[in-house]
Design an enzyme around this catalytic site. Structure first.
Site, short mmCIF file in Angstrom:
data_model
loop_
_atom_site.label_atom_id
_atom_site.label_comp_id
_atom_site.label_asym_id
_atom_site.label_seq_id
_atom_site.Cartn_x
_atom_site.Cartn_y
_atom_site.Cartn_z
N ASP A 19 0.88 -1.16 0.00
CA ASP A 19 0.00 0.00 0.00
C ASP A 19 0.93 1.23 0.00
O ASP A 19 2.13 1.10 0.30
CB ASP A 19 -0.85 -0.06 1.28
CG ASP A 19 -1.50 1.25 1.61
OD1 ASP A 19 -2.17 1.81 0.73
OD2 ASP A 19 -1.32 1.74 2.76
N ASP A 21 0.01 5.11 1.11
CA ASP A 21 -0.14 6.03 2.26
C ASP A 21 -0.05 5.29 3.58
O ASP A 21 -0.80 4.35 3.84
CB ASP A 21 -1.50 6.75 2.18
CG ASP A 21 -1.49 7.88 1.17
OD1 ASP A 21 -0.45 8.54 1.03
OD2 ASP A 21 -2.53 8.12 0.54
N ARG A 133 -12.04 9.33 -11.56
CA ARG A 133 -10.83 8.58 -11.90
C ARG A 133 -11.17 7.45 -12.86
O ARG A 133 -12.34 7.21 -13.14
CB ARG A 133 -10.20 8.00 -10.62
CG ARG A 133 -9.82 9.06 -9.61
CD ARG A 133 -9.26 8.42 -8.36
NE ARG A 133 -8.86 9.41 -7.38
CZ ARG A 133 -8.51 9.12 -6.14
NH1 ARG A 133 -8.52 7.86 -5.73
NH2 ARG A 133 -8.15 10.07 -5.31
N ARG A 144 -10.97 18.08 -2.38
CA ARG A 144 -9.60 17.60 -2.49
C ARG A 144 -8.58 18.74 -2.50
O ARG A 144 -7.39 18.50 -2.39
CB ARG A 144 -9.42 16.71 -3.73
CG ARG A 144 -10.28 15.47 -3.73
CD ARG A 144 -9.59 14.32 -4.39
NE ARG A 144 -8.32 14.01 -3.78
CZ ARG A 144 -8.18 13.32 -2.65
NH1 ARG A 144 -9.23 12.86 -2.01
NH2 ARG A 144 -6.99 13.08 -2.15
N ASP A 219 -1.46 -0.70 6.01
CA ASP A 219 -1.80 -0.23 7.37
C ASP A 219 -3.29 -0.37 7.68
O ASP A 219 -3.68 -0.54 8.82
CB ASP A 219 -1.37 1.23 7.57
CG ASP A 219 -2.14 2.18 6.68
OD1 ASP A 219 -2.15 1.95 5.45
OD2 ASP A 219 -2.76 3.13 7.20
N ASP A 233 -6.96 -11.98 1.55
CA ASP A 233 -7.14 -12.85 0.39
C ASP A 233 -6.25 -14.10 0.51
O ASP A 233 -5.09 -14.01 0.95
CB ASP A 233 -6.76 -12.06 -0.88
CG ASP A 233 -7.24 -12.76 -2.14
OD1 ASP A 233 -8.23 -12.30 -2.72
OD2 ASP A 233 -6.61 -13.77 -2.54
#
Ligand code: M1P
Length: 258
Positions: A19, A21, A133, A144, A219, A233
């Site tokens: 990941d 962030d 997106r 944003r 996280d 998964d």
């Protein structure tokens, strides 16, 4: 820097996905030199990639820093949960959110979202309340364009007043039959995408590659977090981290200690 083909690395059948962030970087901030160097160190042995919820532009801002280039540094780049995907710098075929949902349903949802935000009484509103997106839309009550300080203040306010939780509940009630998932992965927004287009989507791009192990570091691996599905998964070995420092420590333990 010359990069060995996967089959010439000592553990070229091991894929390690991250990941972005709060795993590789602090939220929305550039990666540290130490992290970038460590990733290249472990890449001498294994194959590496990132799977971020954000779009590629933001990941480039965070990872193509200090003279680095994500397309050279990562074997796989998966933005928007893998809806935008690159292998060894070359783009892979994918699908789009608008193609899946269709203009009519999308319009209904946009109308509802913008009305809902217009009626929200929160201390600060900025701009770009819906970011369109490729594989999802991102909805932010504050917008944003909020600065870092405004992001932090909104997150605190949201923790007390549950702005995003209630917003998602309203959307689920209104559009429950659209087959969508609403995922709170960051500080000021939530992502909306077709159910199943979570981070496990990225695994579709590596299915045929014959990796013996796929590790995932993230996280937000708790239920409801945007790393949960890929972390749990069956195809992955999941690792929960507390932030970039913890990621580095776990990587050293796993891949550098003999
Ligand atoms: O990567 C986690 C999330 O990062 C951003 O969230 P926020 O701006 O709310 O902190 C967004 O890019 C979001 O799409 C993403 O899931």
């Amino acid at each position: 820097m010359s990069v060995l083909p996967f089959n010439q690395r000592p553990k070229g059948d091991v894929l390690v996905l991250f990941d972005v962030d709060d795993t590789l970087t602090r939220p929305r901030l550039p990666a540290s030199q130490e992290m970038l160097d460590l990733l290249q160190e472990i890449r001498k042995q294994v194959v590496i990639g990132f799977v971020g919820g954000s779009n590629l532009v933001k990941q480039i801002e965070q990872l193509s820093v200090r003279g680095h280039d994500i397309f050279q540094d990562f074997d796989y780049c998966f933005a928007e949960n893998g809806l935008t995907a690159y292998k060894s710098g070359k783009e892979l075929a994918s699908q789009s959110f608008i193609g899946w949902i269709g203009e009519e349903k999308y319009k209904q949802m946009v109308k509802f979202i913008l009305h809902y935000i217009a009626d929200l009484d929160i201390p600060v509103k900025r701009g770009t309340f819906i970011e369109f997106r490729n594989g999802m839309i991102n909805v932010s009550p504050i917008g944003r364009n909020a600065s870092t300080k405004e992001r932090e203040e909104f997150e605190k306010y949201d923790n007390e007043h549950n702005i995003r939780r209630d917003f998602v509940a309203a959307l689920k009630e209104k559009f429950g039959d659209f087959g969508l998932t609403f995922s709170v992965g960051g500080m000021i927004s939530f992502d909306v995408f077709p159910t199943g287009w979570d981070k496990t989507y990225a695994l579709r791009h590596v299915e045929q590659e014959g990796f013996k192990e796929i590790h995932f570091f993230g996280d937000k691996t708790h239920k409801g977090g945007n790393d949960y599905e890929i972390y749990t998964d069956d195809r992955t070995i999941g690792h929960t981290v507390k932030g970039p420092e913890d990621t580095m420590q776990q990587l050293r333990e796993l891949f550098l200690k003999q």
